[in-house]
Design an enzyme around this catalytic site. Structure first.
Site, PDB file in Angstrom:
ATOM      1  N   TYR A  47       0.849  -1.180  -0.071  1.00 16.29           N
ATOM      2  CA  TYR A  47      -0.153   0.071  -0.039  1.00 16.29           C
ATOM      3  C   TYR A  47       0.863   1.201   0.132  1.00 16.29           C
ATOM      4  O   TYR A  47       1.954   1.413   0.626  1.00 16.29           O
ATOM      5  CB  TYR A  47      -1.006   0.007   1.208  1.00 16.29           C
ATOM      6  CG  TYR A  47      -2.359  -0.039   0.728  1.00 16.29           C
ATOM      7  CD1 TYR A  47      -2.943   0.529  -0.102  1.00 16.29           C
ATOM      8  CD2 TYR A  47      -3.087  -1.297   1.666  1.00 16.29           C
ATOM      9  CE1 TYR A  47      -4.393   0.246  -0.299  1.00 16.29           C
ATOM     10  CE2 TYR A  47      -4.443  -1.656   1.166  1.00 16.29           C
ATOM     11  CZ  TYR A  47      -5.097  -0.777   0.408  1.00 16.29           C
ATOM     12  OH  TYR A  47      -6.410  -1.191  -0.150  1.00 16.29           O
ATOM     13  N   GLU A  49      -0.533   4.620  -0.672  1.00 24.44           N
ATOM     14  CA  GLU A  49      -1.279   6.024  -0.836  1.00 24.44           C
ATOM     15  C   GLU A  49      -0.510   7.353  -0.838  1.00 24.44           C
ATOM     16  O   GLU A  49       0.477   7.395   0.277  1.00 24.44           O
ATOM     17  CB  GLU A  49      -2.350   6.287   0.070  1.00 24.44           C
ATOM     18  CG  GLU A  49      -3.554   5.423  -0.117  1.00 24.44           C
ATOM     19  CD  GLU A  49      -3.452   4.108   0.831  1.00 24.44           C
ATOM     20  OE1 GLU A  49      -2.336   3.622   1.195  1.00 24.44           O
ATOM     21  OE2 GLU A  49      -4.607   3.666   1.206  1.00 24.44           O
ATOM     22  N   ASP A 193      -6.568  13.380 -25.355  1.00 24.58           N
ATOM     23  CA  ASP A 193      -6.515  12.024 -24.978  1.00 24.58           C
ATOM     24  C   ASP A 193      -5.873  11.253 -25.855  1.00 24.58           C
ATOM     25  O   ASP A 193      -6.588  11.109 -26.930  1.00 24.58           O
ATOM     26  CB  ASP A 193      -7.942  11.539 -24.644  1.00 24.58           C
ATOM     27  CG  ASP A 193      -8.126  10.190 -24.261  1.00 24.58           C
ATOM     28  OD1 ASP A 193      -7.150   9.363 -24.329  1.00 24.58           O
ATOM     29  OD2 ASP A 193      -9.328   9.854 -24.029  1.00 24.58           O
ATOM     30  N   THR A 219      -3.554   5.614 -22.098  1.00 24.01           N
ATOM     31  CA  THR A 219      -3.436   4.396 -21.537  1.00 24.01           C
ATOM     32  C   THR A 219      -2.006   3.941 -21.927  1.00 24.01           C
ATOM     33  O   THR A 219      -1.526   4.279 -22.943  1.00 24.01           O
ATOM     34  CB  THR A 219      -4.623   3.412 -22.109  1.00 24.01           C
ATOM     35  OG1 THR A 219      -4.525   3.554 -23.536  1.00 24.01           O
ATOM     36  CG2 THR A 219      -5.788   3.911 -21.603  1.00 24.01           C
ATOM     37  N   LYS A 222      -2.283  -0.099 -25.145  1.00 26.51           N
ATOM     38  CA  LYS A 222      -2.890  -0.075 -26.435  1.00 26.51           C
ATOM     39  C   LYS A 222      -1.552   0.187 -27.358  1.00 26.51           C
ATOM     40  O   LYS A 222      -0.834  -0.795 -27.069  1.00 26.51           O
ATOM     41  CB  LYS A 222      -3.714   1.187 -26.683  1.00 26.51           C
ATOM     42  CG  LYS A 222      -4.943   1.042 -25.881  1.00 26.51           C
ATOM     43  CD  LYS A 222      -6.147   1.731 -26.257  1.00 26.51           C
ATOM     44  CE  LYS A 222      -7.379   1.832 -25.416  1.00 26.51           C
ATOM     45  NZ  LYS A 222      -7.567   2.528 -24.256  1.00 26.51           N
ATOM     46  N   ARG A 228      -1.925  -2.962 -18.555  1.00 26.28           N
ATOM     47  CA  ARG A 228      -3.336  -2.149 -18.674  1.00 26.28           C
ATOM     48  C   ARG A 228      -3.319  -1.080 -17.633  1.00 26.28           C
ATOM     49  O   ARG A 228      -2.971  -1.384 -16.183  1.00 26.28           O
ATOM     50  CB  ARG A 228      -4.249  -3.147 -17.967  1.00 26.28           C
ATOM     51  CG  ARG A 228      -5.811  -2.835 -18.132  1.00 26.28           C
ATOM     52  CD  ARG A 228      -6.485  -4.028 -18.506  1.00 26.28           C
ATOM     53  NE  ARG A 228      -6.332  -4.648 -19.591  1.00 26.28           N
ATOM     54  CZ  ARG A 228      -6.825  -4.434 -20.896  1.00 26.28           C
ATOM     55  NH1 ARG A 228      -7.720  -3.588 -20.943  1.00 26.28           N
ATOM     56  NH2 ARG A 228      -6.466  -4.804 -21.993  1.00 26.28           N
TER      57      ARG A 228
HETATM   58  N1  DSN Z   1     -11.920   0.271 -24.853  1.00 25.73           N
HETATM   59  C1  DSN Z   1     -11.139   1.243 -25.475  1.00 25.73           C
HETATM   60  C2  DSN Z   1     -11.357   0.983 -26.934  1.00 25.73           C
HETATM   61  O1  DSN Z   1     -11.209  -0.115 -27.476  1.00 25.73           O
HETATM   62  O2  DSN Z   1     -11.205   1.957 -27.560  1.00 25.73           O
HETATM   63  C3  DSN Z   1     -11.547   2.410 -25.255  1.00 25.73           C
HETATM   64  O3  DSN Z   1     -12.033   2.319 -23.887  1.00 25.73           O
END
Ligand code: DSN
Length: 409
Positions: A47, A49, A193, A219, A222, A228
């Site tokens: 933990y 925080e 974004d 993110t 991707k 993730r």
């Molecule tokens: N689920 C993601 C996507 O496939 O674009 C975005 O949240």
């Protein structure tokens, strides 16, 4: 290591699925073994925080080193002044960014979900659309590209506090510079974004919004090919507001095992090898789009500049829906998702389109020749989506193809 066969047998089957079928979901990828190892490390036990050198619990000296390393690496990778690597996801990163700079009810411009935007860009069913007054922009009818004139007109009309750029299903480059100019002309903040394209930016094949936008969220799993999770980059003057928004504003204890894996991914993404990978993602997407166009599918906006394409199924078969196509392809070992296309007359559950992405197959080592092959396989399945025998045949052909490009041998 474990006698929990009940669970680990299921995981073995998922490994088999990933190794033997085609992963064409645009937001997915295959993380490296180092990323997987960090994610599965003892840091899951801790933990922590707070932030490095300012934690609520003891025992965090080593965790601090991990989080400092992740922050330093991501700032170097994108040229950022400040990073917060704690968001558990892209949605959390976006919400934290809003919490940092907006008050409930403030007006924000974001891209419409059915034109390529994301749920967190103001969809009425998402907290973003419930807490803030989002006004949506979209793409033009003529070329299906981001409608900057509309964006500018809406900005002048609504005087938003924040303009959000970025998309989840948009196949073209989003140049941050003209959006910055529009934001400046109305005194708005600018958030980009970059969830889908962070890896393309890191690899130098798309313009970097860091330093142009006030806040960049993304993110890590991707195109960036990490674990993730999410992250936020911002200008120094927003650092404190962003950090407070993530914790204690929105989240509790950070996932330091995931932050360690993010650090691994940021290092991997800084290499020349990764830049070549990012370029190949786009080359592959263009090859796949060209192959599908040759089979009679209309590609939204006429092609792609990034890792994904949107396919309008109606030119191939007016009756074929995205839902039926996704299910038929799934039975044939080809995993992708149905998606609305701009102006789609069908609902988001049915759709007239598919979204297809190349990050994962590119990681697996496939190049243009395999993209041409995949286009032929997709067309063959969709010519007879109800044919079970054909699905079995294609599933076998997919297996042979994947056996030459196994992500986790
Ligand atoms: N689920 C993601 C996507 O496939 O674009 C975005 O949240």
């Amino acid at each position: 290591m474990t006698d929990d066969r009940e669970l680990f047998d299921i995981l073995d089957r998922e490994l088999e699925r990933q190794n033997t079928t085609l992963q064409l979901i645009a937001s997915e990828n295959f993380a490296s073994k180092a990323v997987l190892a960090a994610t599965g490390s003892v840091l899951t036990n801790k933990y922590s925080e707070g932030y490095p050198h300012k934690r609520y619990y003891g025992g965090n000296a080593i965790v601090d080193e991990v989080e400092d390393l992740a922050r330093r690496r991501v700032c170097e990778l994108f040229g950022a002044q400040h990073a917060n690597v704690q968001p558990h996801s892209g949605a959390n990163a976006n919400l934290a960014a809003y919490l940092a700079v907006l008050d409930p009810g403030d007006t924000v411009l974001g891209m419409r979900l059915d034109q390529g935007g994301h749920l967190t860009h103001g969809s009425p069913v998402n907290i973003s659309g419930k807490f803030y007054n989002f006004v949506s922009y979209g793409v033009t009818d003529s070329d299906e590209r981001l409608d900057l004139d509309q964006l500018e007109a809406l900005a002048k009309q609504h005087r938003p506090k924040l303009i959000v750029a970025g998309a989840t299903a948009y196949p073209r480059i989003i140049d941050p510079a003209p959006i910055r100019a529009i934001a400046d002309s109305v005194g708005a903040l600018f958030m980009f974004d970059a969830a889908h394209i962070a890896g393309l930016i890191a690899g130098g094949v798309h313009p970097n919004p860091v330093g142009v936008a006030d806040i960049v969220t993304f993110t890590t799993h991707k195109t960036l090919r990490g674990p993730r999770g999410g992250a936020i980059l911002c200008k120094a003057e927003l650092a404190s507001a962003v950090d407070k928004a993530v914790f204690p504003g929105l989240q509790g204890g950070p996932l330091e095992h995931v932050i360690a894996a993010k650090a691994v991914a940021f290092r991997e993404a800084s290499t020349a090898e990764f830049a070549a990978y990012a370029a190949q993602i786009v080359t592959n997407a263009r090859a796949l789009a060209a192959g599908l166009a040759g089979e009679g599918f209309r590609i939204v906006s006429g092609g792609t500049d990034n890792h994904l394409m949107l396919v309008d199924l109606r030119s191939f078969d007016a009756e074929l829906t995205g839902k039926v196509a996704q299910e038929a392809l799934d039975r044939s070992g080809i995993t992708l998702n149905k998606n609305t296309i701009p102006g789609d007359p069908r609902s988001a559950f049915v759709t007239s389109g598919l979204r297809i992405g190349t990050p994962a197959v590119t990681t697996a080592g496939m190049t243009e020749a395999e993209m041409a092959h995949i286009a032929r396989l997709i067309a063959a399945v969709l010519r007879a989506p109800d044919d079970g025998a054909l699905a079995a045949e294609i599933r076998e052909e997919v297996g042979v193809l994947c056996s030459k490009f196994t992500p986790y041998p």
